[in-house]
Write a protein that holds these residues in place. Structure first.
Motif, PDB file in Angstrom:
ATOM      1  N   SER A 246     -28.306 -11.794  -0.599  1.00  0.00           N
ATOM      2  CA  SER A 246     -29.691 -12.018  -1.016  1.00  0.00           C
ATOM      3  C   SER A 246     -30.436 -10.734  -1.365  1.00  0.00           C
ATOM      4  O   SER A 246     -31.489 -10.776  -1.979  1.00  0.00           O
ATOM      5  CB  SER A 246     -30.463 -12.746   0.088  1.00  0.00           C
ATOM      6  OG  SER A 246     -29.856 -13.982   0.340  1.00  0.00           O
ATOM      7  N   TYR A 247     -29.918  -9.588  -0.940  1.00  0.00           N
ATOM      8  CA  TYR A 247     -30.636  -8.319  -1.184  1.00  0.00           C
ATOM      9  C   TYR A 247     -29.738  -7.456  -2.061  1.00  0.00           C
ATOM     10  O   TYR A 247     -29.678  -7.648  -3.253  1.00  0.00           O
ATOM     11  CB  TYR A 247     -31.027  -7.702   0.154  1.00  0.00           C
ATOM     12  CG  TYR A 247     -31.600  -8.763   1.069  1.00  0.00           C
ATOM     13  CD1 TYR A 247     -32.895  -9.231   0.875  1.00  0.00           C
ATOM     14  CD2 TYR A 247     -30.810  -9.374   2.043  1.00  0.00           C
ATOM     15  CE1 TYR A 247     -33.411 -10.261   1.640  1.00  0.00           C
ATOM     16  CE2 TYR A 247     -31.318 -10.399   2.829  1.00  0.00           C
ATOM     17  CZ  TYR A 247     -32.619 -10.846   2.610  1.00  0.00           C
ATOM     18  OH  TYR A 247     -33.112 -11.864   3.363  1.00  0.00           O
TER      19      TYR A 247
ATOM     20  N   TRP B 182     -23.421  -2.806  -3.545  1.00  0.00           N
ATOM     21  CA  TRP B 182     -24.784  -3.119  -3.107  1.00  0.00           C
ATOM     22  C   TRP B 182     -25.800  -2.969  -4.220  1.00  0.00           C
ATOM     23  O   TRP B 182     -26.820  -3.647  -4.229  1.00  0.00           O
ATOM     24  CB  TRP B 182     -25.171  -2.251  -1.890  1.00  0.00           C
ATOM     25  CG  TRP B 182     -25.116  -0.770  -2.172  1.00  0.00           C
ATOM     26  CD1 TRP B 182     -26.061  -0.011  -2.774  1.00  0.00           C
ATOM     27  CD2 TRP B 182     -24.027   0.120  -1.882  1.00  0.00           C
ATOM     28  NE1 TRP B 182     -25.643   1.291  -2.885  1.00  0.00           N
ATOM     29  CE2 TRP B 182     -24.411   1.406  -2.334  1.00  0.00           C
ATOM     30  CE3 TRP B 182     -22.779  -0.025  -1.267  1.00  0.00           C
ATOM     31  CZ2 TRP B 182     -23.580   2.522  -2.204  1.00  0.00           C
ATOM     32  CZ3 TRP B 182     -21.964   1.085  -1.137  1.00  0.00           C
ATOM     33  CH2 TRP B 182     -22.362   2.331  -1.601  1.00  0.00           C
TER      34      TRP B 182
ATOM     35  N   GLU C 133     -32.397  -1.743  -0.160  1.00  0.00           N
ATOM     36  CA  GLU C 133     -32.833  -2.881  -0.953  1.00  0.00           C
ATOM     37  C   GLU C 133     -34.077  -3.537  -0.360  1.00  0.00           C
ATOM     38  O   GLU C 133     -34.209  -3.660   0.860  1.00  0.00           O
ATOM     39  CB  GLU C 133     -31.714  -3.918  -1.064  1.00  0.00           C
ATOM     40  CG  GLU C 133     -30.540  -3.462  -1.895  1.00  0.00           C
ATOM     41  CD  GLU C 133     -29.610  -2.539  -1.124  1.00  0.00           C
ATOM     42  OE1 GLU C 133     -28.984  -1.663  -1.744  1.00  0.00           O
ATOM     43  OE2 GLU C 133     -29.527  -2.661   0.109  1.00  0.00           O
ATOM     44  N   ALA C 134     -34.962  -3.994  -1.243  1.00  0.00           N
ATOM     45  CA  ALA C 134     -36.201  -4.631  -0.799  1.00  0.00           C
ATOM     46  C   ALA C 134     -35.877  -5.890   0.002  1.00  0.00           C
ATOM     47  O   ALA C 134     -34.977  -6.647  -0.360  1.00  0.00           O
ATOM     48  CB  ALA C 134     -37.054  -4.990  -2.002  1.00  0.00           C
ATOM     49  N   GLY C 135     -36.617  -6.085   1.084  1.00  0.00           N
ATOM     50  CA  GLY C 135     -36.459  -7.309   1.854  1.00  0.00           C
ATOM     51  C   GLY C 135     -35.493  -7.206   3.012  1.00  0.00           C
ATOM     52  O   GLY C 135     -35.448  -8.092   3.869  1.00  0.00           O
ATOM     53  N   THR C 136     -34.715  -6.124   3.063  1.00  0.00           N
ATOM     54  CA  THR C 136     -33.702  -6.029   4.127  1.00  0.00           C
ATOM     55  C   THR C 136     -34.340  -5.891   5.503  1.00  0.00           C
ATOM     56  O   THR C 136     -33.896  -6.517   6.467  1.00  0.00           O
ATOM     57  CB  THR C 136     -32.763  -4.839   3.881  1.00  0.00           C
ATOM     58  OG1 THR C 136     -33.523  -3.754   3.379  1.00  0.00           O
ATOM     59  CG2 THR C 136     -31.689  -5.200   2.871  1.00  0.00           C
TER      60      THR C 136
ATOM     61  N   TYR D 259     -31.736   0.368   5.035  1.00  0.00           N
ATOM     62  CA  TYR D 259     -31.085  -0.122   3.812  1.00  0.00           C
ATOM     63  C   TYR D 259     -32.053   0.075   2.664  1.00  0.00           C
ATOM     64  O   TYR D 259     -33.270  -0.033   2.841  1.00  0.00           O
ATOM     65  CB  TYR D 259     -30.741  -1.613   3.950  1.00  0.00           C
ATOM     66  CG  TYR D 259     -29.578  -1.891   4.878  1.00  0.00           C
ATOM     67  CD1 TYR D 259     -28.316  -2.152   4.368  1.00  0.00           C
ATOM     68  CD2 TYR D 259     -29.737  -1.904   6.258  1.00  0.00           C
ATOM     69  CE1 TYR D 259     -27.243  -2.411   5.217  1.00  0.00           C
ATOM     70  CE2 TYR D 259     -28.676  -2.163   7.111  1.00  0.00           C
ATOM     71  CZ  TYR D 259     -27.428  -2.414   6.577  1.00  0.00           C
ATOM     72  OH  TYR D 259     -26.376  -2.668   7.400  1.00  0.00           O
TER      73      TYR D 259
ATOM     74  N   ALA E  30     -35.680  -9.123   6.600  1.00  0.00           N
ATOM     75  CA  ALA E  30     -34.594 -10.049   6.922  1.00  0.00           C
ATOM     76  C   ALA E  30     -34.069  -9.790   8.329  1.00  0.00           C
ATOM     77  O   ALA E  30     -33.907 -10.713   9.130  1.00  0.00           O
ATOM     78  CB  ALA E  30     -33.475  -9.910   5.897  1.00  0.00           C
TER      79      ALA E  30
ATOM     80  N   ASP F 241     -26.672 -14.778   3.897  1.00  0.00           N
ATOM     81  CA  ASP F 241     -27.970 -14.301   3.411  1.00  0.00           C
ATOM     82  C   ASP F 241     -27.963 -12.778   3.311  1.00  0.00           C
ATOM     83  O   ASP F 241     -28.365 -12.192   2.311  1.00  0.00           O
ATOM     84  CB  ASP F 241     -29.071 -14.775   4.366  1.00  0.00           C
ATOM     85  CG  ASP F 241     -30.439 -14.262   3.954  1.00  0.00           C
ATOM     86  OD1 ASP F 241     -30.893 -14.646   2.872  1.00  0.00           O
ATOM     87  OD2 ASP F 241     -31.040 -13.474   4.718  1.00  0.00           O
ATOM     88  N   TRP F 242     -27.481 -12.140   4.392  1.00  0.00           N
ATOM     89  CA  TRP F 242     -27.472 -10.677   4.458  1.00  0.00           C
ATOM     90  C   TRP F 242     -26.581 -10.080   3.374  1.00  0.00           C
ATOM     91  O   TRP F 242     -26.856  -9.017   2.837  1.00  0.00           O
ATOM     92  CB  TRP F 242     -26.989 -10.258   5.852  1.00  0.00           C
ATOM     93  CG  TRP F 242     -27.080  -8.804   6.164  1.00  0.00           C
ATOM     94  CD1 TRP F 242     -26.036  -7.959   6.416  1.00  0.00           C
ATOM     95  CD2 TRP F 242     -28.262  -7.996   6.291  1.00  0.00           C
ATOM     96  NE1 TRP F 242     -26.484  -6.697   6.674  1.00  0.00           N
ATOM     97  CE2 TRP F 242     -27.846  -6.691   6.611  1.00  0.00           C
ATOM     98  CE3 TRP F 242     -29.625  -8.254   6.158  1.00  0.00           C
ATOM     99  CZ2 TRP F 242     -28.744  -5.637   6.803  1.00  0.00           C
ATOM    100  CZ3 TRP F 242     -30.523  -7.200   6.342  1.00  0.00           C
ATOM    101  CH2 TRP F 242     -30.086  -5.930   6.662  1.00  0.00           C
TER     102      TRP F 242
END
Lengths: 423, 331
Positions: free
Chosen positions: A340-341, A271, A53-56, A51, A59, A336-337
């Motif tokens: 949050s991203y 997204w 996006e940062a943090g995925t 993915y 996560a 969250d999924w």
């Protein structure tokens, strides 16, 4: 110079070789996951595409750890797969190192028919009615469900409000208006519209759907209908006007072109909205792909990712347990999924209702538009069926032949491939 | 390493024999019981390589051939035999046929160009007196860059469609409008990207092969030619090129094979997020096969294509070998 090099003795050579082999054996047999799998009986191999996006990635790893905490006998190894995810997944599925759980972008009934996917009816349980009928139909093959939708991804047109206002253009509501707007917004150094680096992206399918046509209906390839040919042929106008951005450094799914002010209109996905909002504030709006003409229908595409279980894997039951735990039961993680991203629409209605970040502004607008005009690709639309269509569209747009003829030839080829999905 | 040939022969004859054993006159034939040890050593040393080659290459090739005769969708298990159906489908597919046409066109263009440019560079570098190693290394370094990395640089940096792209910027100095290099099909500007990329990556490597060939030409011949008044272009045509024949033939063959197997740059330059390479203006046979096998999971059709392509490469190599006399050794 080489003559003076000390000769390697046979014994030394042999010893060195043995050391090397031993080292390699130790190196290869050490698990790269580290201490993750200590004490667990089974290790699930879970594959995900990368993915953007940062943090995925963090996560997903966090979810996996939480699952192991709840089920101490099952460890989870998450494999983050950059690059050509589909090709890597397909070849991995043939091997012993195949993932037990994996996501796929466009759900394909052919994979289920070939016995590559495990049926997941029992995974849904009582939550089944919380999933939309559209998603359930999408994953049903011969009466059985073969996947759990993780996220719905809405794809739509973004535009810069200020750029359109400055040019005195209203947000386009028909294809003619879109083409005219794209042309009017094109200057010597900037283009008006970005749909993909190949100049097509999703537009051929969007054109067909926006003119009352369809790709596949009831197992028949129908993208060669007259209204489909009319709409795809009209895309040539965008190319002829030279109002499309081509050869940008990232492709349509990345919002950079819009954010960097390279184009005022871009086809992208929900997204990307957090990134766009951060960069542009409120200076952007969303639109569906406009109706081809009066009487047609606007259209947004709904894709997303589906969690599947490898039917030939060694740990089918544990894999089902993981999919059930994460993508059916853990509604807070799903929330969250989804928000949050990057932004995605949670497939469970109850989770979607609770997703407050999607309940405001442009995101809310997009979700409403998707409910009204959103279209799934048919689950027969795998690469063997879609490739002839894309290739024909490319030829039509670059003026290499008659639209109706090219689409009819492509439809024949696609139909042959589609028929084979049932054998 | 530069030991004269005679020395090497002597050493290899001695190798493997117990030094103290007195022997009669050197045997004319090799295979004698006394040479069993040599054979043992030969077997021991080559076995890992041969077994690896057997399992990972020849068994795989055989399996792939059987796959090409069966319906293998989403599996590489054999069983559903369909005879020559895959070959029939393949040869009736316009995409595959046009990919063969395109690769022939590409080969006919890229091979002579690479050949001439690398030979020219080798001749120039060979004449450099000072800092030859530096110059040689400078040309050789691109060879070490991967096709993928180079493709991305070419696609995103040099030949992107933006006015800020390097090619467009240079064009802009001369009043040219920005163009999307990879997406322009009329005229097919994407060939400029493909050809420059391949030249940049390959020329250095073949230049080194030619340099090695040039340096193996005995000084005496050069001097004799010079004494007889052969200089410049005449010396090149009459002395240098004929002496480079073996190198040239090998280089040509390598270039043919490399051209037919073109994949990396075509795949990386043209692949787009949604449709893979379906909308690429040009697909090579390998890109087609990759999409068929890895994308559509049709391994039977993919294997059939691999064999058609292999047959083509073998045929071209054989014809080329016949025409140029490759493998006949020194006259």
């Amino acid at each position: 110079m080489s003559a003076h090099r000390p000769q390697l003795s046979r014994r030394g050579f042999l010893g060195g070789s043995l050391l090397f082999v031993a080292g390699a054996a130790v190196g290869c047999s050490t698990s790269p996951t580290g201490g993750d799998s200590s004490g667990a009986k089974t290790t699930l191999n879970v594959w995900s595409h990368a993915y953007g996006e940062a943090g995925t990635q963090q996560a997903l790893t966090r979810y996996a750890e939480a699952f192991t905490k709840a089920n101490p006998d099952i460890a989870v190894k998450v494999t983050w797969t950059p690059g050509d995810y589909g090709a890597k997944l397909n070849s991995a599925l043939l091997t012993d190192g195949a993932p037990d759980v994996f996501e796929i972008g466009d759900f394909s009934q052919a994979m289920a028919r070939r016995g590559q996917l495990a049926a997941l009816d029992d995974v849904y349980g009582s939550a089944k009615s919380d999933f939309s009928q559209g998603n359930l139909d999408y994953m049903t093959v011969d009466g059985k469900l073969y996947g759990v939708k993780m996220i719905d991804d809405v794809m739509m047109l973004y535009y810069r409000k200020s750029a359109l206002a400055k040019a005195g253009i209203n947000p386009p509501t028909t294809f003619d208006e879109l083409a005219a707007a794209a042309k009017a917004l094109t200057t010597k150094n900037t283009k008006g519209l970005f749909v993909g680096n190949d100049g097509l992206g999703d537009t051929p399918a969007l054109a067909v759907l926006s003119n009352g046509g369809d790709l596949v209906t009831n197992g028949k390839v129908v993208f060669d209908s007259p209204q489909a040919a009319e709409a795809v042929a009209a895309l040539k106008r965008l190319a002829d006007d030279q109002s499309l951005l081509l050869g940008f450094t990232t492709d349509w799914w990345d919002p950079s072109a819009l954010i960097q002010n390279v184009v005022p209109m871009q086809w992208c996905g929900l997204w990307a909205m957090p990134a766009i909002k951060t960069a542009l504030g409120d200076d952007f709006g969303v639109l569906p792909w406009p109706a081809f003409k009066a009487g047609g229908s606007p259209v947004l595409r709904v894709g997303g990712w589906t969690a599947c279980v490898n039917a030939k894997g060694k740990h089918v039951d544990a894999a089902k347990k993981f999919v059930q735990w994460l993508w059916v039961d853990q509604t807070d993680l799903q929330k969250d999924w989804s928000e949050s991203y990057g932004f995605h629409v949670p497939p469970r209605a109850s989770v979607a209702a609770a997703a407050d970040k999607l309940a405001q502004g442009a995101a809310k607008e997009t979700v409403e538009l998707a409910a009204k005009y959103g279209k799934h690709n048919p689950n027969t639309w795998d690469s063997e069926v879609s490739t002839p269509f894309s290739a024909a569209a490319k030829k039509i747009v670059s003026g290499q032949g008659d639209a109706a003829q090219l689409l009819s030839d492509a439809a024949k080829q696609a139909q042959t491939a589609l028929d084979k999905q049932h054998t | 390493m530069n030991a004269p040939t005679s020395d090497t022969t002597e050493r290899s004859e001695r190798a493997g024999r117990p030094a103290a054993t007195p022997r009669g006159p050197a045997p004319a034939r090799r295979r004698r019981p006394a040479d069993l040890r040599t054979w043992g050593a030969f077997a021991l040393l080559t076995a890992p390589m041969l077994i690896g080659l057997g399992i990972f290459k020849y068994v795989a090739i055989g399996w792939s051939f059987l796959l090409s005769l069966s319906n293998a969708h989403g599996t590489i298990a054999l069983g559903q035999w369909v005879g020559l159906d895959n070959y029939r489908q393949l040869l009736s597919d316009d995409t595959f046929r046009s990919s063969l046409g395109k690769i022939l066109l590409f080969t006919v263009f890229i091979v002579p160009v690479t050949f001439v440019v690398s030979l020219g560079l080798a001749l120039l570098v060979n004449r450099v007196r000072r800092g030859r190693a530096v110059v040689r290394t400078a040309f050789l370094i691109p060879t070490a860059v991967s096709y993928v990395a180079a493709s991305l640089v070419w696609k995103m940096c040099l030949f992107n469609g933006l006015p800020a792209g390097i090619a467009n910027m240079v064009g802009g100095w001369f009043g040219m409008d920005s163009v999307p290099w990879l997406q322009t099909t009329d005229p097919p500007l994407y060939w400029i990207v493909l050809v420059t990329l391949r030249l940049w990556l390959q020329v250095g490597f073949y230049m080194v092969l030619f340099l090695a060939g040039l340096q193996a030409i005995p000084k005496e011949i050069d001097e004799a030619a010079a004494l007889d008044g052969a200089t410049g272009f005449r010396k090149l045509m009459r002395i240098t090129l004929p002496m480079l024949r073996n190198t040239s033939v090998a280089v040509l063959m390598l270039q043919f094979i490399a051209a037919f197997q073109a994949f990396d740059e075509f795949y990386n330059l043209f692949s787009s997020g949604l449709s893979g390479t379906a909308t690429a203006p040009v697909q090579t046979p390998l890109v087609y096969l990759y999409n068929t096998s890895m994308g559509s999971q049709n391994y039977g059709l993919g294997s059939a294509g691999a064999f058609v392509l292999t047959a083509l490469i073998v045929a071209v190599t054989l014809i080329q070998g016949r025409l140029t006399g490759f493998g006949k050794g020194e006259e």
